[in-house]
Design an enzyme around this catalytic site. Structure first.
Site, PDB file in Angstrom:
ATOM      1  N   HIS A  24       0.838  -1.195   0.000  1.00  0.00           N
ATOM      2  CA  HIS A  24       0.000   0.000   0.000  1.00  0.00           C
ATOM      3  C   HIS A  24       0.873   1.245   0.000  1.00  0.00           C
ATOM      4  O   HIS A  24       2.048   1.196   0.366  1.00  0.00           O
ATOM      5  CB  HIS A  24      -0.859   0.073   1.277  1.00  0.00           C
ATOM      6  CG  HIS A  24      -1.627  -1.151   1.607  1.00  0.00           C
ATOM      7  ND1 HIS A  24      -2.984  -1.242   1.408  1.00  0.00           N
ATOM      8  CD2 HIS A  24      -1.249  -2.334   2.164  1.00  0.00           C
ATOM      9  CE1 HIS A  24      -3.416  -2.422   1.824  1.00  0.00           C
ATOM     10  NE2 HIS A  24      -2.377  -3.100   2.291  1.00  0.00           N
TER      11      HIS A  24
ATOM     12  N   THR B  94       0.431   5.206   1.841  1.00  0.00           N
ATOM     13  CA  THR B  94      -0.413   5.804   2.882  1.00  0.00           C
ATOM     14  C   THR B  94      -1.311   6.914   2.357  1.00  0.00           C
ATOM     15  O   THR B  94      -2.335   7.220   2.963  1.00  0.00           O
ATOM     16  CB  THR B  94       0.458   6.380   4.007  1.00  0.00           C
ATOM     17  OG1 THR B  94       1.350   7.358   3.457  1.00  0.00           O
ATOM     18  CG2 THR B  94       1.260   5.276   4.692  1.00  0.00           C
TER      19      THR B  94
ATOM     20  N   GLU C  44       2.490  -0.757   4.626  1.00  0.00           N
ATOM     21  CA  GLU C  44       2.191   0.608   4.186  1.00  0.00           C
ATOM     22  C   GLU C  44       3.488   1.372   3.955  1.00  0.00           C
ATOM     23  O   GLU C  44       4.376   1.405   4.820  1.00  0.00           O
ATOM     24  CB  GLU C  44       1.367   1.339   5.257  1.00  0.00           C
ATOM     25  CG  GLU C  44      -0.049   0.811   5.439  1.00  0.00           C
ATOM     26  CD  GLU C  44      -1.043   1.467   4.480  1.00  0.00           C
ATOM     27  OE1 GLU C  44      -0.600   2.307   3.667  1.00  0.00           O
ATOM     28  OE2 GLU C  44      -2.232   1.136   4.570  1.00  0.00           O
TER      29      GLU C  44
ATOM     30  N   HIS D  88      -2.477  -3.356  -3.505  1.00  0.00           N
ATOM     31  CA  HIS D  88      -3.847  -3.176  -3.011  1.00  0.00           C
ATOM     32  C   HIS D  88      -4.813  -3.034  -4.187  1.00  0.00           C
ATOM     33  O   HIS D  88      -5.919  -3.562  -4.179  1.00  0.00           O
ATOM     34  CB  HIS D  88      -3.895  -1.945  -2.108  1.00  0.00           C
ATOM     35  CG  HIS D  88      -5.089  -1.905  -1.214  1.00  0.00           C
ATOM     36  ND1 HIS D  88      -5.414  -0.783  -0.471  1.00  0.00           N
ATOM     37  CD2 HIS D  88      -6.058  -2.814  -0.933  1.00  0.00           C
ATOM     38  CE1 HIS D  88      -6.509  -1.031   0.216  1.00  0.00           C
ATOM     39  NE2 HIS D  88      -6.917  -2.243  -0.037  1.00  0.00           N
TER      40      HIS D  88
ATOM     41  N   ASP E  27      -3.498   2.055  -4.956  1.00  0.00           N
ATOM     42  CA  ASP E  27      -2.170   2.016  -4.347  1.00  0.00           C
ATOM     43  C   ASP E  27      -1.509   0.634  -4.502  1.00  0.00           C
ATOM     44  O   ASP E  27      -2.216  -0.363  -4.620  1.00  0.00           O
ATOM     45  CB  ASP E  27      -2.238   2.420  -2.866  1.00  0.00           C
ATOM     46  CG  ASP E  27      -3.191   1.578  -2.037  1.00  0.00           C
ATOM     47  OD1 ASP E  27      -4.315   1.317  -2.496  1.00  0.00           O
ATOM     48  OD2 ASP E  27      -2.815   1.165  -0.924  1.00  0.00           O
TER      49      ASP E  27
END
Length: 209
Positions: free
Chosen positions: A5, A7, A70, A108, A118
């Protein structure tokens, strides 16, 4: 699986505050800052709320079978070199410990094409693949002759969700493999997807679980 991912926030502090907020309903196993500093927020053997609704390779409930990482990035700029180096080291460790193959590492946006984009078009998937940490189409594949009409079926055979329309599939696929491309699915998209499906795909024509 590992799900990557970004953020989409301006700082590591802002991302950490949200991921640690019990009212936010989101979490991740790891956060990696632009300098490479890493925070572990959830134990790897526990479920983190990072993936949400979606599926990969015909199976849903991705949160229960994945580790979420992340990367601090707004989504508008390249990922920092120290950050990528730290990600590679962390992924090697996780993949060895949990016996995750390269095809088990996804974006993701791969599992939720309609909802998510992302880690985005600035993320270097090919660099990960060259280090055995992800997958990439084989050399010279783009020169093959392939029917664009077969793109969606091949993308789904590779692992993309069955219940997503061809336009959303194309957008997610290009985010990862051809972020510079535009327009309708073409012969290159079809050839790349076909190669990935042949080498890494599974038959998941049944309902997601």
């Amino acid at each position: 699986m590992i799900v990557l991912h970004h953020t989409a926030m301006e700082s590591a502090e802002a991302a950490l505050a949200r991921l640690r907020d019990p009212d936010a309903g989101v979490s991740a196993h790891y956060v990696i800052g632009e300098t490479g500093r890493t925070w572990q927020l959830v134990s790897e053997d526990m479920r983190a709320w990072h993936a949400g609704a979606g599926e990969w390779r015909g199976r849903g409930d991705v949160n229960s079978r994945s580790i979420g990482i992340e990367l601090v990035n707004s989504g508008r700029h390249p990922f920092a070199w120290p950050q990528m180096l730290r990600l590679e080291v962390l992924m090697q460790d996780i993949m060895t410990r949990w016996r995750i193959p390269p095809e088990g590492v996804i974006a993701h946006s791969d599992m939720a094409p309609v909802r998510k984009s992302d880690p985005g078009e600035r993320f270097d998937w090919r660099a990960l693949a060259l280090r055995g940490l992800s997958v990439w189409p084989g050399p010279e594949v783009s020169r093959r002759i392939a029917d664009p009409a077969g793109f969606a079926d091949s993308a789904r055979a590779f692992g993309y969700p069955c219940d997503v329309d061809a336009e959303a599939l194309l957008m997610a696929f290009r985010l990862r493999f051809r972020p510079w491309a535009s327009g309708p699915a073409d012969a290159v998209d079809a050839a790349l997807a076909d190669d990935l499906a042949r080498r890494f795909g599974v038959d998941h024509t049944g309902p997601a679980t």
